[in-house]
Structures are given as C-alpha cells and as structure tokens.
Design a protein around this motif. Structure first.
Motif, PDB file in Angstrom:
ATOM      1  N   LYS A 208       0.843  -1.194   0.000  1.00 24.27           N
ATOM      2  CA  LYS A 208       0.000   0.000   0.000  1.00 24.27           C
ATOM      3  C   LYS A 208       0.878   1.243   0.000  1.00 24.27           C
ATOM      4  O   LYS A 208       2.015   1.229   0.485  1.00 24.27           O
ATOM      5  CB  LYS A 208      -0.913   0.023   1.238  1.00 24.27           C
ATOM      6  N   SER A 209       0.299   2.333  -0.526  1.00 27.71           N
ATOM      7  CA  SER A 209       1.049   3.595  -0.540  1.00 27.71           C
ATOM      8  C   SER A 209       1.227   4.130   0.876  1.00 27.71           C
ATOM      9  O   SER A 209       2.208   4.807   1.181  1.00 27.71           O
ATOM     10  CB  SER A 209       0.308   4.626  -1.404  1.00 27.71           C
ATOM     11  N   THR A 210       0.275   3.832   1.738  1.00 26.28           N
ATOM     12  CA  THR A 210       0.365   4.242   3.146  1.00 26.28           C
ATOM     13  C   THR A 210       0.587   2.993   3.993  1.00 26.28           C
ATOM     14  O   THR A 210      -0.264   2.100   4.024  1.00 26.28           O
ATOM     15  CB  THR A 210      -0.921   4.959   3.603  1.00 26.28           C
ATOM     16  N   ASN A 211       1.719   2.928   4.680  1.00 27.75           N
ATOM     17  CA  ASN A 211       2.064   1.731   5.452  1.00 27.75           C
ATOM     18  C   ASN A 211       1.095   1.468   6.590  1.00 27.75           C
ATOM     19  O   ASN A 211       0.940   0.330   7.039  1.00 27.75           O
ATOM     20  CB  ASN A 211       3.489   1.875   6.007  1.00 27.75           C
ATOM     21  N   ALA A 212       0.403   2.522   7.059  1.00 26.50           N
ATOM     22  CA  ALA A 212      -0.531   2.364   8.178  1.00 26.50           C
ATOM     23  C   ALA A 212      -1.662   1.400   7.831  1.00 26.50           C
ATOM     24  O   ALA A 212      -2.200   0.713   8.708  1.00 26.50           O
ATOM     25  CB  ALA A 212      -1.112   3.719   8.570  1.00 26.50           C
TER      26      ALA A 212
END
Length: 407
Positions: free
Chosen positions: A14-18
C-alpha cells in the motif's frame, strides 16, 4: 473473482504503510479473541464435565418419587413391571428423611438415606469412599456411611470410631410435645462404617444407612418408600425410559431424569456459558473496529481501481463483494490462526498441565479442558458474522462511489 481481487489487495504493498499495520492489528486481535473463545469455553467444558461426573456418582439415571407428599406405595407387582422395562438395568428402593445425628455434645442435622443391597449397582457412591467400607448393616444393627462434611461436623473418623452415634427422627403422625420433644421422636444407636467424598453440597448433607432400619425410624409400611432409583443400560435414552415408566405408574408419581434432578445446577452452568460467550462476543465487536478502519483506508487507497472497474462494466454489487471478501479474508486468517493456537494450547494443557489451580484444595490440581466441536462451529460462525458486519459499511461506501474518470 471477488476473492481474487481481495487476495491481491491483501498482498499488495500500500502507498500508506498504516493500512498494512492496521490490517495486521485487526488479524491479530481476531486471532487473540478466537483463541480466548476456544480456550475459555474448553476450560468451562472441562469443569462442567467434572462437576457432572461428580453428581452422576450420587444421582441415579432415573428417580421415582411422590408427586405430592413424601412417600409412595409400590407393590411387588409394580416393581416387577419396572424391572422388565426395556433399558432398565436395575433399581434400588430408598427411604429418606431429615434426622438429628448426635455425638456427645455435637448435634448435626443430616439427610439420612436408607438404601437396599442394590444401591451400589445404581450409583457410584461405593466407589467414592475415602475411608472404611460401604456397609449399611441391618435393621437391628444399622451402620452409617457418612459424607465427608458430615463426618467432620460430627467429629469422628468413620473407620476408627468404636462408639455408636445416636440418630433421632420424628415419629410419623406424632404431634410435637413442646414440654418434652423427645416423646415425639424415634431414637437409635448406629455405628459408622465409612466415608464418601463426592461433592461439597452432597458431602455436607447426606449419610447412608440400611433401608429396613430407616423404614422403622420413619414408620413406613411394607410397600411404602420415599422413592425408587433406577440405573439404565449404556446407550439407553433416559427420556424414552422416563415416558414408559410414567405411563406404567400414572400421574401420581414424579419420574425424573438425572438432568431434572439437578435442573438448577445445569441451568446455572448453561447460563454461565452463555454469559462467557456474550462477554467474548463484545470483545470481538470492539476488535472489529480495527477492521472497519483498515477497510475504510483501503477503500480510499483503491478509489482509482474502483473507478476503472466501474468504467469496464462492474456494477455496485461486484465492487461491494470485493471489499466484503477482503473483510472476510482478514477474519478468516485471524479465526483460523486462533483456532490452531487454541488446539495446540489445550493439547499442551492436558499433556503437560501448564496452568495449575492454586491452593491445592480442589479435586484436581490443574485446569481441565475439553474441546467440543459445537464450540468451534459457534465461534467460527460468530467471527464470520462480526467480520461480515464490520466489512459491510466500508464495502457499501466503495460500491456507491460515482464514476469520475478524467482525461
């Protein structure tokens, strides 16, 4: 197709690791609660089985008693008919009444139960002796088998005490003389022969003696008893035997199965089990909020993919199924992992007794566990349902996004 998309979304970076972090947090949370579900229910099953086995040592498969009053009349013909009912292995006649047991200055109220020679074949009390022998004597020379709590209360050791105790019981049909209550009571000396240890409620309440002696104390007639206790052959349905016995004797007799004799106990056990299930379900619902957060962020991450799919002809239902499948995938990974961990833990508890019961006063020194297939099905169904509901709102939001492709 929707599961293929869900699997690719789960594996893809994902572009956001969260998003990945929250997804794994939700999986671990579901895994932990599924583990707790199985282990706690298995421990409860273990204790439930232990308690039921203890009570089964004292209570018969079927008990016949008076529907009103304290005694029943059963002729030899009726007893013969009982013995030939399909499934009945044997029966024991009993006479039971509250009495006063006296040892010097010590006085203890006990439920004194007179039994015949078949009693050892009907119940397992004789196998639960911790001292002495299961001897009830005769009408002229009665002997007493004490519950462990009664023995402690009266202050004797049943296999060593050489002096007789005195037992008092109210005479049948006699009015109590306030000036001299002893005139309305029957009294007799009785020796002790053994002590049984089954369960605290039983041990503190009961003592067992000879049937003929007890009938003399109570003033019962030749065919008069407090009840009849029956043992069934293995595999016989108790309810079928109960119906046949009830039809034979009529409605003036109360015929109870082992469950009905201890209905309050079994009801409390079922209530406790459902209470545990409810508490763990609430914990699962709280953990499901992490799944909602993960899927919501995934929907935002995949907005362009949704637009492309819709422009290629995908309808709202397909889009919703993709994200529903994603939620069910997270729930499945967590639940299957939790089940496997629970099975390993329960196996280790049985084999190595990892968690001990503190204090050393219980019958066993470790927590018993018993895996039941219906618990696995219930837990997996609950986790699947919660995962489905948690996935519904983010997936619905994804499905309702309008097409806004730009050049």
């Amino acid at each position: 197709m929707n599961f293929l998309f869900a699997w690719r979304y789960f594996k893809a970076k994902k572009s956001t690791n969260a998003i990945n972090v929250i997804a794994w947090v939700s999986i671990i949370a579901i895994m932990g609660i599924t583990f707790a579900f199985i282990v706690v229910l298995s421990v409860f099953n273990g204790f439930e089985g232990l308690v039921k086995s203890l009570y089964s040592s004292f209570y018969p498969d079927i008990k016949i008693a008076a529907k009103t009053g304290k005694t029943i009349i059963l002729t030899q013909q009726q007893l013969q008919q009982l013995s030939v009912i399909k499934g009945v292995r044997t029966y024991s006649l009993v006479a039971e009444e509250k009495t006063l047991l006296v040892n010097g200055d010590v006085q203890v109220i006990v439920d004194l139960k007179g039994v015949d020679t078949s009693y050892e074949s009907v119940t397992g009390v004789a196998q639960k002796l911790i001292r002495g022998n299961f001897q009830t004597g005769s009408a002229d020379e009665p002997a007493l088998v004490l519950g462990n709590g009664v023995e402690n209360a009266v202050g004797v050791e049943s296999d060593k005490y050489i002096y007789p105790l005195t037992v008092y019981g109210f005479k049948r049909g006699m009015n109590i003389n306030v000036a001299d209550p002893s005139q309305s009571m029957a009294a007799a000396n009785i020796i002790t022969s053994g002590t049984f240890l089954i369960q605290q409620d039983i041990d503190n309440k009961y003592a067992i003696t000879n049937l003929d002696f007890m009938k003399l104390m109570m003033g019962l007639g030749p065919n008069e008893y407090s009840g009849v206790e029956l043992a069934l052959h293995a595999g016989v349905d108790a309810e079928d035997a109960q119906k046949e016995i009830q039809n034979l004797l009529g409605l003036n007799y109360r015929v109870e199965t082992k469950y009905e004799q201890n209905q309050s106990l079994y009801s409390v056990m079922n209530l406790e089990k459902w209470a545990i299930y409810g508490i763990l379900t609430l914990m699962l619902i709280v953990a499901a909020f992490t799944m909602i957060g993960s899927l919501t962020m995934l929907v935002l991450e995949k907005q362009k993919d949704i637009q492309v799919l819709k422009s290629m002809g995908a309808n709202n239902m397909l889009v919703q199924k993709i994200f529903l499948s994603e939620g069910l995938l997270l729930g499945s990974i967590g639940s299957i992992g939790g089940v496997l961990l629970a099975i390993i833990f329960c196996w280790a508890q049985v084999k190595y007794k990892l968690i001990a019961i503190q204090g050393g006063t219980f019958l066993i020194d470790y927590y018993p566990v018993k895996l039941v297939a219906s618990d696995f099905l219930l837990v997996l169904f609950t986790v699947s349902l919660v995962a489905f509901l948690a996935s519904w709102f983010p997936s619905r939001r994804a499905a309702l996004q309008p097409i806004e492709l730009r050049s």
